[in-house]
Scaffold this active site. Structure first.
Site, mmCIF file in Angstrom:
data_model
loop_
_atom_site.group_PDB
_atom_site.id
_atom_site.type_symbol
_atom_site.label_atom_id
_atom_site.label_comp_id
_atom_site.label_asym_id
_atom_site.label_seq_id
_atom_site.Cartn_x
_atom_site.Cartn_y
_atom_site.Cartn_z
ATOM 1 N N GLU A 174 57.984 21.061 12.743
ATOM 2 C CA GLU A 174 57.687 21.324 11.379
ATOM 3 C C GLU A 174 58.883 22.097 10.908
ATOM 4 O OE1 GLU A 174 53.923 19.728 12.684
ATOM 5 O OE2 GLU A 174 55.307 21.234 13.386
ATOM 6 N N HIS A 187 42.642 21.323 11.748
ATOM 7 C CA HIS A 187 42.624 20.097 11.145
ATOM 8 C C HIS A 187 41.697 20.296 9.648
ATOM 9 C CE1 HIS A 187 44.178 18.513 14.862
ATOM 10 N NE2 HIS A 187 44.584 17.101 14.147
#
Length: 325
Positions: free
Chosen positions: A60, A129
């Site tokens: 990322e 998540h």
């Protein structure tokens, strides 16, 4: 007019942005051939090629760092973070580069970067998540933070974000990806990117919400109407900056306010709304501003998330309390 889901509306908005500007580039993990975990970018690599829809390594920080360089050279990168909890390896780049580059260069360098983040709970997912980290980004000067609550907004807001010369964190409510609404792509958007929207008119109290909580608050307003209470529902749409003009106008009309979001209670967007309303609308208020939020804990295991997330009962309880003053 056909109905479309929120997820497909974002896909259509991304496609429209890429067709309108060859400098728009998509970047992210598995967004190309797979079409993304939620299939939001499905078909884009096939139609626009691997040079514009790029499957990146699982890094990322590298994704955002690359986007910074591309933006400095005139491109408009759109980065996907696969899940909300995966954004933190990129937090350094976002905070120290994306948010500050324009200011650091005295306005000479634009940073038209959009960072798409599926966020929020309600899908029974594993750890990392289901988080709601919007507050962390709203605290950072130099970033714009927005979120869509329905397919029409999803289609137009993603295009407005990509067209902006400011960096935009674009939060997508993942449990609402399959919600449907009619979408006419030929009708221009009624609102600018950072304007709030009154999605239900009311007179007794205002529910302020955004993203995944818009549907919950509309459901609460319908149930409250059975008891004779007329609730106004305002979708904030933009978390930073807030559309305070719409917020104040609604509070002055209804005189009561409840703010609803999945992010934790302390230091969240609801805190800022409550403070601003107290400062500007004090003499209009009939009750203190109440908040219905996630709790000040890490997000729980999925089997416990129904106890954590704001739901219909918690919103209606807050309405009862605010009407009791």
């Amino acid at each position: 007019m056909a109905k479309t889901t929120l997820g497909k509306a974002i896909n259509a908005g991304l496609r429209a942005a890429m067709e309108a500007d060859p400098k728009v580039i998509m970047m992210g993990e598995d967004i190309g051939k797979l079409g993304g975990v939620f299939r939001i970018t499905e078909g884009l690599q096939k139609d626009f090629g691997e040079d514009r829809v790029i499957d990146t390594p699982l890094a990322e920080s590298g994704i955002i760092g690359t986007a910074v360089g591309l933006a400095m050279r005139g491109y408009r990168p759109v980065c996907e973070i696969q899940f909300d909890g995966f954004v933190f390896p990129a937090y350094d780049q976002i905070i120290n580069q994306v948010a500050k580059m324009h200011y650091r260069s005295a306005g000479k360098i634009r940073m038209p970067v959009v960072i798409r983040i599926p966020y929020g709970g309600g899908i029974g997912a594993v750890e990392h998540h289901s988080e709601s980290p919007e507050t962390l980004f709203a605290h950072v000067n130099g970033l714009k933070v927005v979120t869509c609550g329905d397919p029409v907004d999803a289609y137009w807001m993603i295009q407005q974000a990509i067209a902006s010369d400011d960096p935009v964190i674009f939060f997508e409510p993942k449990r609402r990806y399959h919600e449907k609404a009619e979408l006419d792509e030929t009708v221009p958007p009624a609102l600018k990117l950072h304007q709030a929207k009154v999605v239900r008119e009311g007179a007794d109290a205002t529910l302020f919400c955004y993203g995944p909580m818009v549907k919950t608050c509309l459901q609460a307003a319908e149930v409250a109407a059975e008891d004779g209470r007329n609730l106004e529902v305002v979708d904030l749409r933009s978390i930073s900056p807030f559309d305070l003009a719409t917020v104040f106008a609604s509070v002055k009309k209804t005189r009561r306010a409840v703010v609803v979001h999945e992010a934790t209670l302390s230091f969240g967007p609801g805190s800022e709304i409550a403070a601003r309303v107290s400062e500007e609308c004090f003499y209009h208020l009939e009750a203190p501003v109440l908040r219905v939020t996630g709790y000040d804990t890490p997000y729980p295991p999925s089997r416990m998330e129904e106890e954590y997330l704001p739901d219909l009962d918690r919103v209606l309880d807050a309405v009862d309390r605010v009407m009791g003053y």
